[in-house]
Design a protein around this motif. Structure first.
Motif, mmCIF file in Angstrom:
data_model
loop_
_atom_site.group_PDB
_atom_site.id
_atom_site.type_symbol
_atom_site.label_atom_id
_atom_site.label_comp_id
_atom_site.label_asym_id
_atom_site.label_seq_id
_atom_site.Cartn_x
_atom_site.Cartn_y
_atom_site.Cartn_z
ATOM 1 N N GLU A 89 17.214 -69.577 -52.349
ATOM 2 C CA GLU A 89 16.016 -68.778 -52.049
ATOM 3 C C GLU A 89 14.770 -69.656 -52.003
ATOM 4 O OE1 GLU A 89 13.948 -65.276 -50.990
ATOM 5 O OE2 GLU A 89 15.964 -66.055 -50.707
ATOM 6 N N ALA A 90 14.690 -70.629 -52.879
ATOM 7 C CA ALA A 90 13.536 -71.538 -52.874
ATOM 8 C C ALA A 90 13.505 -72.373 -51.596
ATOM 9 C CB ALA A 90 13.575 -72.439 -54.107
ATOM 10 N N VAL A 91 14.662 -72.836 -51.163
ATOM 11 C CA VAL A 91 14.720 -73.610 -49.918
ATOM 12 C C VAL A 91 14.334 -72.724 -48.738
ATOM 13 C CG1 VAL A 91 16.254 -74.812 -48.300
ATOM 14 C CG2 VAL A 91 16.365 -75.322 -50.747
ATOM 15 N N ARG A 92 14.875 -71.519 -48.687
ATOM 16 C CA ARG A 92 14.543 -70.592 -47.592
ATOM 17 C C ARG A 92 13.048 -70.352 -47.535
ATOM 18 N NH1 ARG A 92 13.074 -65.530 -46.482
ATOM 19 N NH2 ARG A 92 12.846 -65.008 -48.663
ATOM 20 N N LYS A 93 12.452 -70.020 -48.673
ATOM 21 C CA LYS A 93 11.011 -69.739 -48.715
ATOM 22 C C LYS A 93 10.190 -70.966 -48.329
ATOM 23 C CE LYS A 93 10.999 -66.111 -52.244
ATOM 24 N NZ LYS A 93 10.598 -65.797 -53.630
ATOM 25 N N TRP A 134 14.172 -65.177 -42.057
ATOM 26 C CA TRP A 134 13.109 -64.226 -42.399
ATOM 27 C C TRP A 134 13.460 -63.443 -43.658
ATOM 28 C CZ3 TRP A 134 8.461 -64.524 -40.640
ATOM 29 C CH2 TRP A 134 8.187 -64.893 -39.329
ATOM 30 N N ARG A 135 14.718 -63.147 -43.798
ATOM 31 C CA ARG A 135 15.153 -62.293 -44.905
ATOM 32 C C ARG A 135 16.043 -63.066 -45.872
ATOM 33 N NH1 ARG A 135 16.423 -56.445 -43.020
ATOM 34 N NH2 ARG A 135 15.652 -56.198 -45.110
ATOM 35 N N PRO A 136 15.987 -62.725 -47.142
ATOM 36 C CA PRO A 136 16.867 -63.377 -48.107
ATOM 37 C C PRO A 136 18.338 -63.133 -47.756
ATOM 38 C CG PRO A 136 15.170 -62.101 -49.236
ATOM 39 C CD PRO A 136 15.071 -61.762 -47.770
#
Length: 139
Positions: A89-93, A134-136
């Motif tokens: 999640e941190a990488v995605r964000k 865009w989405r988790p």
């Protein structure tokens, strides 16, 4: 979307970002500047040949842009390979925030410099680069 698909899409994002690097690197030398010149002409529609690479300062800026884009693309690839499994999640964000930051500043600068057509092209690049990020992801 699964985490595995997000991890795959991060590589797509890296390729989208990094793919511009060789084009702008070629712009550093007059003998190979045509792909970069054409890219700038395309991004500042209409295709009218107004964009040139005759000035040494333009070629230097092209070297800087190519280097930054290559480094950014490699960084996103490495995040997908070495960090994503530990902190998906941190990488995605992080990647989404980086791409959105590029979009806002690049598009604003394009409009301010009289090249609003690039802001519209940036929308396409934005959607491709971020895609399902865009989405988790679902675990």
């Amino acid at each position: 979307m699964t985490q595995q698909f997000h991890k795959f899409w991060l590589k797509i994002t890296a390729i989208v970002i990094g793919s511009f690097a060789p084009v702008f690197f070629l712009g550093t030398m007059l003998t190979t500047a045509e792909p970069a010149r054409f890219t700038l002409d395309l991004l500042s529609l209409p295709l009218d040949g107004v964009q040139t690479y005759q000035e040494p300062t333009t070629r230097f800026l092209s070297a800087l842009a190519g280097g930054f884009l290559f480094g950014w693309g490699v960084m996103v690839w490495c995040l997908s390979a070495w960090v994503y499994d530990k902190a998906p999640e941190a990488v995605r964000k992080t990647v989404v925030t980086g791409v959105l930051s590029w979009f806002v500043l690049d598009s604003s600068g394009s409009i301010a410099s009289g090249n609003a057509s690039n802001a519209f092209i940036n929308i396409i690049v934005l959607f491709i680069a971020i895609g399902p990020l865009w989405r988790p992801a679902k675990s």
